[in-house]
Each structure stands twice: as C-alpha cells, then as structure tokens.
Design a protein around this motif. Structure first.
Motif, PDB file in Angstrom:
ATOM      1  N   CYS A 107      65.451   5.532  25.180  1.00  0.00           N
ATOM      2  CA  CYS A 107      66.836   5.988  25.491  1.00  0.00           C
ATOM      3  C   CYS A 107      67.151   7.255  24.943  1.00  0.00           C
ATOM      4  N   CYS A 110      64.710   9.691  25.784  1.00  0.00           N
ATOM      5  CA  CYS A 110      65.588  10.455  27.033  1.00  0.00           C
ATOM      6  C   CYS A 110      66.912  11.659  26.902  1.00  0.00           C
ATOM      7  N   PHE A 111      67.596  11.034  26.101  1.00  0.00           N
ATOM      8  CA  PHE A 111      68.581  11.896  26.080  1.00  0.00           C
ATOM      9  C   PHE A 111      68.446  12.862  25.031  1.00  0.00           C
ATOM     10  N   TYR A 113      66.234  14.829  24.877  1.00  0.00           N
ATOM     11  CA  TYR A 113      65.379  15.496  26.265  1.00  0.00           C
ATOM     12  C   TYR A 113      66.612  16.270  26.825  1.00  0.00           C
ATOM     13  N   THR A 114      67.248  15.811  27.162  1.00  0.00           N
ATOM     14  CA  THR A 114      68.361  15.874  27.754  1.00  0.00           C
ATOM     15  C   THR A 114      68.994  17.408  27.565  1.00  0.00           C
ATOM     16  N   THR A 146      72.528  11.502  20.764  1.00  0.00           N
ATOM     17  CA  THR A 146      72.292  10.640  21.498  1.00  0.00           C
ATOM     18  C   THR A 146      71.469   9.655  21.622  1.00  0.00           C
ATOM     19  N   SER A 207      69.507   9.951  35.850  1.00  0.00           N
ATOM     20  CA  SER A 207      70.667  10.760  35.741  1.00  0.00           C
ATOM     21  C   SER A 207      70.681  12.242  34.685  1.00  0.00           C
ATOM     22  N   CYS A 208      69.358  12.209  33.724  1.00  0.00           N
ATOM     23  CA  CYS A 208      68.817  12.615  32.665  1.00  0.00           C
ATOM     24  C   CYS A 208      67.935  13.730  33.652  1.00  0.00           C
TER      25      CYS A 208
END
Length: 310
Positions: A107, A110-111, A113-114, A146, A207-208
């Motif tokens: 996770c 994932c955050f 990368y956003t 993140t 969402s991301c």
C-alpha cells in the motif's frame, strides 16, 4: 479484541503444482532476491552520493528503493528456507506479521507512485513554481503520509483477517500468508468479510490509479504544448520510466485480487512476479533511461572497485 484461535502455527504448502522443482526454484528465486537487494542498494548509494540527485524526484525514488528492499523480504526468506529443505511451519504471530507487512509495504508503494505522479505533474505543468511547491517540508510530509496511510490500510486488512477464529486445518495452500488463502482456513462464515476485503483492496489501488491517470492527463497535455522537440522528448523520457513501473505494480493487484474465479497457480505466478521481479526491475527501469542516475551509478561502482586497492 478477544482471540478465539486455537491454531498456534500454519504450514505453508508452497507454490501449487511445483512438486520436485524445489532446487530449481530455490536457485532462481535466490538469484532474483540477491539482484533485487543489490540493484536497490546501488540506487540508494548513487542518490546519496551525488548532490545533483538531491531533488524531490530522487528522494521519492530512494523511498521506493527502500520499499523494494523490504517488500520481497516479507515472503522470500521463508520461501527460500523451505525450498532448501527446511520446515514449512510458520507461527501464528509470524503469519500475522507477514500479512501485515506485505500489505503495509504494498500500500505504501501504491501511495508512493501516486505522489511521484504528482511530483512529475508539478515539475512539468508548473516548472517555475516547482521548488516552492515541492519544498523539503512538503516532500517529508508526502513521504510520511504514504507510510501512514499504508499502515492504516494494512492494519485494517490484518485485523479483518485475524479477528476470525482459526480452529481447524492449518495448511496454507500458498507460499505465504495472504488474505484469500487465510480466509479459507477460518472456522466462521467469511462471505461478508471477503466482500469488505475485496472492496478495500480494490478501492485503494483504483483511487490511486485514477489520481495517477489525472496527473498524467495534465502532463501529456502540457508536454504536447512544448514546441521544442528535444524538450518534449526529455519530458516523455522522464515520465516513461514512472509509467512503466506503475503498470508493473498495478497489474498484478488487478489480476490477483479482482478476478472473479481465483486460480491458485496463476495467483502464485503473478504474486512472485510482483514480489520479486518488479522490485528487481525498478532499478533498471529508473537507471537505464536516466543519464544522471547512470553517471552517479558509474561513480559509485568505480569507488567501490577502488576500495580493495586502498
């Protein structure tokens, strides 16, 4: 929360349909793991050693490298141990830790990368205000954010999984403790929890991904406005590495957690690609298309080569 579990340990059965291939898989996965650790450590050394890489983009790349060192380390050491003939048993606490840290680091990436997409959006769409917007304080807040939100998501998923009683079979039909295989062993109805977990696991990456897609829509629009061919190519080159890494990271999540009828062998194959191959490829993706990183890496390698002589 009261724990009704009477199971004290679980047995990891490993990758489905790979009987008698333990030695081959051990050699293959060990080489992947070593290259992953070495590649990401070199990226970290190169970034720290070169002052020209002390920018927000490389700061976030450093954090990605740290995640890519720890992410495969959640499941790979135990997998390599039992592939080499050691016990396949894992304690209840070890299983909880494995699931938590797998989703925490996944996770967080994932955050991250956003956040990296947002960084490229600011750099290309607002170049004159880039240093003001992406200040040291802002970078620190985004980096800590993140991990914070990754921890919240992982805590929720781990609590959701291990609040159930485990009082019967303890053989995990997989090579590490993950949500779908653990829910199968629970001594309770898991249909509602499976739906909540599916929504949670699916909603966060979606969402991301939508935020990343929005950032890159503005980025592409801005790049197309650049009159200079050289400037346009440089901007596309900077973003292409990030887009490649995003696709490699997000596609396994879709294939594993959002497929209507799970396929154990396919899940294991995709998960291994996600756990070992993607973290190994990330240093190559970010260094091969980046002159600054390649130059800094060559300097670091030269210094390391000179150490024995001194």
């Amino acid at each position: 929360m009261r724990n009704l579990s009477v199971v004290t340990e679980f047995i990891l059965l490993g990758i489905p349909h790979t009987e008698y291939l333990e030695t081959l898989l051990f050699a293959l996965f060990l080489s992947f793991y070593i290259f992953t650790l070495m590649g990401n450590l070199l990226i970290l050394l190169a970034t720290v050693a070169s002052t020209c890489l002390h920018t927000p983009m490389y700061f976030f790349l450093c954090k990605l490298s740290v995640c890519d060192i720890f992410f495969p380390s959640v499941s790979s050491p135990k997998m390599l141990l039992y592939l080499s003939g050691n016990s396949r048993a894992i304690s209840y606490a070890g299983c909880v830790s494995q699931l938590f840290f797998y989703h925490f680091l996944g996770c967080t990436e994932c955050f991250l990368y956003t956040v990296m997409a947002y960084d490229r959006f600011v750099a290309i769409c607002f170049p004159l205000r880039y240093t003001i917007i992406m200040s040291h304080r802002m970078c620190a807040v985004l980096a800590m954010g993140t991990s914070f939100f990754g921890c919240i998501q992982a805590t929720f998923l781990t609590t959701l999984t291990f609040q159930l009683p485990y009082c019967g079979p303890n053989e995990v039909d997989y090579y590490f403790c993950d949500i779908p295989v653990m829910l199968k062993l629970a001594c309770a109805d898991t249909s509602a929890l499976e739906m909540v977990g599916l929504i949670s696991v699916g909603l966060m990456p979606l969402s991301c991904f939508l935020l990343i897609l929005t950032s890159y829509s503005f980025i592409i629009f801005s790049i197309l406005q650049i009159r200079s061919t050289e400037g346009r190519c440089r901007a596309f080159s900077t973003c292409s590495a990030h887009l490649t890494a995003i696709l490699l990271s997000f596609m396994p999540v879709v294939l594993i957690y959002l497929q209507p009828t799970p396929n154990p062998w396919l899940n294991a194959t995709v998960q291994i690609l996600n756990n070992l191959v993607t973290p190994m490829l990330n240093p190559l993706i970010y260094s091969l298309r980046n002159k600054e990183v390649k130059y800094s890496l060559s300097k670091v390698l030269q210094q390391l080569a000179c150490l024995p002589e001194k």
